[in-house]
Write a protein that holds these residues in place. Structure first.
Motif, PDB file in Angstrom:
ATOM      1  N   VAL A  76       3.589  30.524 -48.027  1.00 42.58           N
ATOM      2  CA  VAL A  76       4.945  30.485 -47.464  1.00 42.58           C
ATOM      3  C   VAL A  76       5.832  31.464 -48.224  1.00 42.58           C
ATOM      4  O   VAL A  76       5.828  31.500 -49.460  1.00 42.58           O
ATOM      5  CB  VAL A  76       5.558  29.073 -47.549  1.00 42.58           C
ATOM      6  CG1 VAL A  76       6.978  29.065 -46.981  1.00 42.58           C
ATOM      7  CG2 VAL A  76       4.690  28.062 -46.816  1.00 42.58           C
ATOM      8  N   VAL A  77       6.598  32.237 -47.484  1.00 48.67           N
ATOM      9  CA  VAL A  77       7.643  33.091 -48.052  1.00 48.67           C
ATOM     10  C   VAL A  77       8.986  32.540 -47.595  1.00 48.67           C
ATOM     11  O   VAL A  77       9.219  32.397 -46.387  1.00 48.67           O
ATOM     12  CB  VAL A  77       7.501  34.552 -47.598  1.00 48.67           C
ATOM     13  CG1 VAL A  77       8.652  35.394 -48.163  1.00 48.67           C
ATOM     14  CG2 VAL A  77       6.159  35.129 -48.028  1.00 48.67           C
ATOM     15  N   VAL A  78       9.849  32.218 -48.539  1.00 48.46           N
ATOM     16  CA  VAL A  78      11.201  31.755 -48.231  1.00 48.46           C
ATOM     17  C   VAL A  78      12.145  32.928 -48.447  1.00 48.46           C
ATOM     18  O   VAL A  78      12.322  33.400 -49.575  1.00 48.46           O
ATOM     19  CB  VAL A  78      11.598  30.551 -49.096  1.00 48.46           C
ATOM     20  CG1 VAL A  78      13.037  30.124 -48.798  1.00 48.46           C
ATOM     21  CG2 VAL A  78      10.644  29.384 -48.853  1.00 48.46           C
ATOM     22  N   ALA A  79      12.726  33.419 -47.359  1.00 48.40           N
ATOM     23  CA  ALA A  79      13.528  34.649 -47.398  1.00 48.40           C
ATOM     24  C   ALA A  79      14.852  34.423 -46.692  1.00 48.40           C
ATOM     25  O   ALA A  79      15.231  35.166 -45.794  1.00 48.40           O
ATOM     26  CB  ALA A  79      12.760  35.797 -46.743  1.00 48.40           C
ATOM     27  N   VAL A  80      15.559  33.380 -47.120  1.00 52.42           N
ATOM     28  CA  VAL A  80      16.872  33.074 -46.565  1.00 52.42           C
ATOM     29  C   VAL A  80      17.867  32.985 -47.713  1.00 52.42           C
ATOM     30  O   VAL A  80      17.469  32.848 -48.873  1.00 52.42           O
ATOM     31  CB  VAL A  80      16.846  31.752 -45.764  1.00 52.42           C
ATOM     32  CG1 VAL A  80      16.024  31.911 -44.494  1.00 52.42           C
ATOM     33  CG2 VAL A  80      16.307  30.603 -46.611  1.00 52.42           C
ATOM     34  N   PRO A  81      19.186  33.066 -47.431  1.00 54.27           N
ATOM     35  CA  PRO A  81      20.175  32.988 -48.506  1.00 54.27           C
ATOM     36  C   PRO A  81      20.038  31.706 -49.326  1.00 54.27           C
ATOM     37  O   PRO A  81      19.547  30.675 -48.840  1.00 54.27           O
ATOM     38  CB  PRO A  81      21.512  33.039 -47.761  1.00 54.27           C
ATOM     39  CG  PRO A  81      21.205  33.789 -46.503  1.00 54.27           C
ATOM     40  CD  PRO A  81      19.817  33.367 -46.130  1.00 54.27           C
ATOM     41  N   VAL A  82      20.484  31.769 -50.569  1.00 52.33           N
ATOM     42  CA  VAL A  82      20.328  30.671 -51.524  1.00 52.33           C
ATOM     43  C   VAL A  82      20.782  29.321 -50.978  1.00 52.33           C
ATOM     44  O   VAL A  82      20.083  28.315 -51.161  1.00 52.33           O
ATOM     45  CB  VAL A  82      21.049  31.009 -52.840  1.00 52.33           C
ATOM     46  CG1 VAL A  82      21.268  29.769 -53.691  1.00 52.33           C
ATOM     47  CG2 VAL A  82      20.236  32.025 -53.625  1.00 52.33           C
TER      48      VAL A  82
END
Length: 460
Positions: free
Chosen positions: A269-275
């Motif tokens: 899984v890659v989490v690529a959303v704002p903090v």
């Protein structure tokens, strides 16, 4: 076994990670989940009647290899364009002052060049910087704005450093870490530069000839489309990941979208959303105490861009744009005279202009509706040009929590987050502007490095 990969977020970081994973794991089944109706995140090319116009990030630093190398790989080199020779001005005291020569992110290498920006007393204060003793611990990090204010005086921060950094970080330099924001300066101090003037002078002398920035003729949509296409990923827009759970050695992602609710299963899984969106996904998935503290401590700023095409009867200043001193009482933080800055856009029927709003902890302006923001942008142009613009076309784009405040010690905090992820949620990576820093090259570099770590883990 073919790995299943889920990428949460279809902005530049997520798409770059998907692209790199498709190269390193060519048999992978990759799904990109994007909550909005479009890919690109902070890259947003809109269609004006006269042609494309950027509503988000406008350019990248051409001297950094990450973006340039990716553009080359994707076969987009022929679309590269560079700005013209015009430089920006700084709005201070109600007047436009050309950006002084010989500065590095607003830090002067020659204080005498600041005479147009500073009063006689402020200039004398700045000139004493070379006489002040400097205490610096190699490898250390401090708030950039605080250090500059202590050594050059607060006027240099308000009229040079903050305007230069405001468009990238939307945060005052008092909250930004020197090592992360101006790494070359920290390295010069590590090597023994006796003061900030000497460090800035060293960096200015090392500048390579040639253009600093680049963009794409046709807009960033060329990059976004090429990444999505080359990754071979299944792209699902209007698909919001609401929860992430570890199930044995795999992961289960709860997703809601136009088609209802469903579950995506993934090995990686890659989490690529704002903090603000990433933190709850990660911390609830693995009970990550360190990550929770570190990520919740990263503040984010929202911003807005009003893009206009105005009749060419308007007499624009002969500059690439205007940066606003933070002691100047106006609602906007910068204006880019886009068709003045980029020669390849100067054949449009009207002038292209971008007016930027939004700083950290200053949400009053952004509370205005789109019509009010547009009126503010038109008023700003009228004040600068001496006459009201005839607007041919306009678009407003807002960016919620899009810009992270990269504070002192940021790289250490992110390293701790990644260590905890590796221990508690192996096979999950966090990427984006809140990791290795904001800006197109940093996001690309962060995403590719994370993708390579995931590929290596799978291949072990």
């Amino acid at each position: 076994m073919r790995p299943r990969i889920a990428v949460v977020g279809g902005g530049l970081s997520g798409l770059t990670a998907a692209y790199q994973l498709s190269r390193d794991l060519p048999d992978a089944r990759i799904t990109v989940l994007e909550a909005s109706e479009r890919l690109g995140g902070a890259l947003h090319t809109a269609d004006f009647p006269s042609g494309p116009m950027e509503l988000g990030a406008e350019a990248f630093i051409a001297r950094r290899p990450e973006a340039s190398d990716l553009v080359t790989e994707l076969g987009l080199t022929g679309s590269l364009r560079h700005p013209g020779t015009l430089g920006p001005a700084i709005l201070t005291g109600g007047r436009l002052v050309p950006m002084p020569a010989g500065t590095m992110m607003g830090l002067p290498s020659e204080v005498t060049a600041l005479s147009g920006l500073l009063s006689t007393a402020e200039l004398a204060r700045a000139a004493r910087e070379t006489d002040l003793p400097l205490t610096w611990e190699p490898g250390g990090d401090v708030p950039l704005g605080s250090l500059v204010s202590q050594r050059f005086g607060p006027a240099v921060v308000a009229r040079l450093v903050d305007p230069m950094l405001g468009g990238v970080y939307a945060a005052p330099s008092s909250g930004l870490g020197l090592r992360q924001v101006v790494p070359g300066l920290a390295q010069a101090l590590d090597r023994g530069a006796p003061n900030l003037t000497a460090a800035a002078r060293e960096l200015v002398a090392q500048r390579r000839p040639g253009p600093v920035f680049a963009t794409l003729d046709g807009g960033y949509r060329l990059l976004v489309d090429a990444l999505a296409r080359s990754s071979g990923a299944l792209v699902r827009t209007r698909a919001t990941c609401t929860a992430l759970h570890r199930v044995g050695s795999r992961y289960s992602l709860a997703v809601t979208g136009d088609g209802g609710a469903w579950v995506e299963e993934a090995d990686l899984v890659v989490v690529a959303v704002p903090v603000p969106r990433a933190a709850p996904l990660l911390t609830t998935a693995g009970g990550l105490d360190t990550a929770d503290r570190a990520l919740s401590g990263i503040r984010t700023a929202s911003s807005a861009v009003v893009a206009l095409e105005v009749d060419r009867a308007l007499d624009l200043p002969d500059r690439s744009g205007v940066l606003v001193a933070t002691d100047e009482d106006v609602p906007f933080k910068a204006i880019t005279f886009t068709s003045r800055k980029w020669p390849h856009l100067d054949s449009r029927p009207g002038h292209l202009v971008r007016v930027s709003f939004g700083r950290l902890d200053d949400d009053d302006v952004l509370a205005s509706d789109d019509a009010a923001l547009t009126r503010m942008a038109e008023s700003a142009l009228a004040d600068l040009c001496g006459s009201a613009p005839l607007v041919l076309h306009t678009r407003v784009r807002r960016w919620q929590d899009a810009l992270a405040e990269i504070g002192p010690g940021h790289d250490t905090r992110i390293a701790e987050v990644r260590a905890e992820l590796a221990a508690r949620l192996p096979g999950v990576e966090l990427v984006g502007g809140a990791t290795e820093g904001v800006g197109v090259p940093a996001c690309i570099g962060s995403a590719r490095a994370a993708a390579r770590r995931l590929a290596a883990k799978w291949q072990d």
